[in-house]
Each structure stands twice: as C-alpha cells, then as structure tokens.
Design an enzyme around this catalytic site. Structure first.
Site, short mmCIF file in Angstrom:
data_model
loop_
_atom_site.label_atom_id
_atom_site.label_comp_id
_atom_site.label_asym_id
_atom_site.label_seq_id
_atom_site.Cartn_x
_atom_site.Cartn_y
_atom_site.Cartn_z
N CYS A 200 11.58 16.56 111.68
CA CYS A 200 10.47 15.64 111.93
C CYS A 200 9.17 16.40 112.14
CB CYS A 200 10.75 14.79 113.17
SG CYS A 200 12.00 13.52 112.92
N CYS B 178 13.12 13.30 119.01
CA CYS B 178 11.77 13.86 119.21
C CYS B 178 11.22 13.52 120.58
CB CYS B 178 10.83 13.42 118.09
SG CYS B 178 11.14 14.36 116.58
N GLU C 244 11.74 17.74 104.66
CA GLU C 244 13.06 17.22 104.33
C GLU C 244 13.88 18.25 103.56
OE1 GLU C 244 12.31 13.39 102.50
OE2 GLU C 244 11.78 12.51 104.44
N GLU D 31 7.04 15.97 114.52
CA GLU D 31 6.90 16.33 115.94
C GLU D 31 7.61 17.64 116.24
OE1 GLU D 31 7.84 13.48 114.62
OE2 GLU D 31 7.53 11.77 115.95
N ASN E 12 6.68 16.54 108.51
CA ASN E 12 8.12 16.48 108.26
C ASN E 12 8.48 17.33 107.05
OD1 ASN E 12 6.75 14.42 106.83
ND2 ASN E 12 8.59 13.20 106.61
N CYS F 8 11.15 9.40 117.17
CA CYS F 8 12.57 9.06 117.25
C CYS F 8 13.13 9.58 118.58
CB CYS F 8 13.33 9.66 116.06
SG CYS F 8 13.52 11.45 116.13
N1 THU Z 1 10.00 11.23 110.72
C1 THU Z 1 9.18 12.05 111.44
O1 THU Z 1 8.74 13.09 110.97
N2 THU Z 1 8.84 11.65 112.69
C2 THU Z 1 9.23 10.49 113.28
O2 THU Z 1 8.90 10.24 114.42
C3 THU Z 1 10.05 9.53 112.52
C4 THU Z 1 10.58 10.01 111.23
C5 THU Z 1 10.35 11.63 109.34
C6 THU Z 1 11.78 12.04 109.14
C7 THU Z 1 11.96 11.78 107.66
O3 THU Z 1 11.49 12.91 106.94
C8 THU Z 1 11.03 10.62 107.36
O4 THU Z 1 10.13 10.55 108.46
C9 THU Z 1 11.73 9.29 107.19
O5 THU Z 1 12.52 9.01 108.27
#
Ligand code: THU
Length: 129
Positions: free
Chosen positions: A54, A90, A45, A56, A43, A87
């Site tokens: 994300c 994704c 941000e 994925e 991920n 999510c």
């Molecule tokens: N996140 C992912 O990378 N993949 C997921 O399937 C769920 C959430 C990340 C997004 C964000 O940077 C952090 O997790 C908190 O939500």
C-alpha cells in the site's frame, strides 16, 4: 494551512508514480514527520497479488529510512471518486509511529475532505494513544 496543501501536492505527485497495473487503482500517501520532513509513497502491486504494498506502507518505510520517528500527519489520496481510508494493516502501521495528536487526512483529487485521529479509526488498539 500551508503544510496541509504541501502534503496534498506531495501525495498527488506520488500517486503519479503508483504501480497498479492489476487493480488500476493508484494511491499516493505523504507523511509529515516529527523532523518536519515530508516522506511519500505509492502503491506497488505485484503479479503475485499478496506481494503488493500500500501507499501508506511505502511512505512510512521511507520515513523510517530517512530518520523520522513519529508521524505528525499522513495524507492519503487516490484515483477513485470516493475517499480512501487506510486498510486495517495500514492503520496498524500508522499506529506504530503515531501519538494521540497524529492526524489522518483523506483527500480526493481536489483536496482534503476528511480528517481523523488514529484513535477514531483504530479504537481500542493494542497500543494506547
Ligand atoms: N491501497 C493502498 O495503497 N492504500 C489503501 O489504503 C487502500 C488500498 C492499494 C492496494 C492496491 O494496490 C490497490 O490500492 C487496490 O486495493
């Protein structure tokens, strides 16, 4: 099981590079593609929160960029104590490059704990699996 363990190791290594200063929740993903190669993502941000991506999404982008066409399996792992299910967005991204056999593997710090098929997590999808 060699591939599964390899996928786990790749995803754990990807997690180490996650950029998650806002949520402090690091996620790593590893895709095994139809070409036999493994593509990873973490991920990433952003100070403008919705701009974050994300793990994925970045692994799938790496697969497409590298020439992979179909996801055989994707493993997701995180820093947290509970498993991370992809999510909704994704799941749609995975679905784009999935077939009925595609596996979604959820791992904690120690290894794979749960396995799903895309149709279990994205039932009645716009696309048929
Ligand atoms: N996140 C992912 O990378 N993949 C997921 O399937 C769920 C959430 C990340 C997004 C964000 O940077 C952090 O997790 C908190 O939500």
């Amino acid at each position: 099981m060699k591939n599964y363990h390899q996928l786990f190791t790749f995803a754990r290594n990807a997690l180490e590079n996650a950029y998650a200063p806002y949520s402090r929740f690091r996620v790593g993903a590893a895709v095994e593609a139809d070409d036999g190669r493994i593509y990873t993502g973490c991920n990433v941000e952003n100070v403008s929160y919705p701009c974050g991506t994300c793990a994925e999404a970045s692994a799938i982008a790496a697969m497409v960029c590298g020439g992979g066409k179909t996801i055989r399996r994707i493993l997701i792992t995180s820093d947290g104590s509970s498993l991370v299910t992809p999510c909704g967005a994704c799941l749609q991204r995975i679905g784009e490059f999935a077939d009925a056999d595609t596996e979604i593997l959820l791992a904690d710090r120690t290894g794979i704990q749960q396995t799903f098929k895309i149709a279990e997590l994205l039932p009645n999808a716009f696309k048929e699996f």
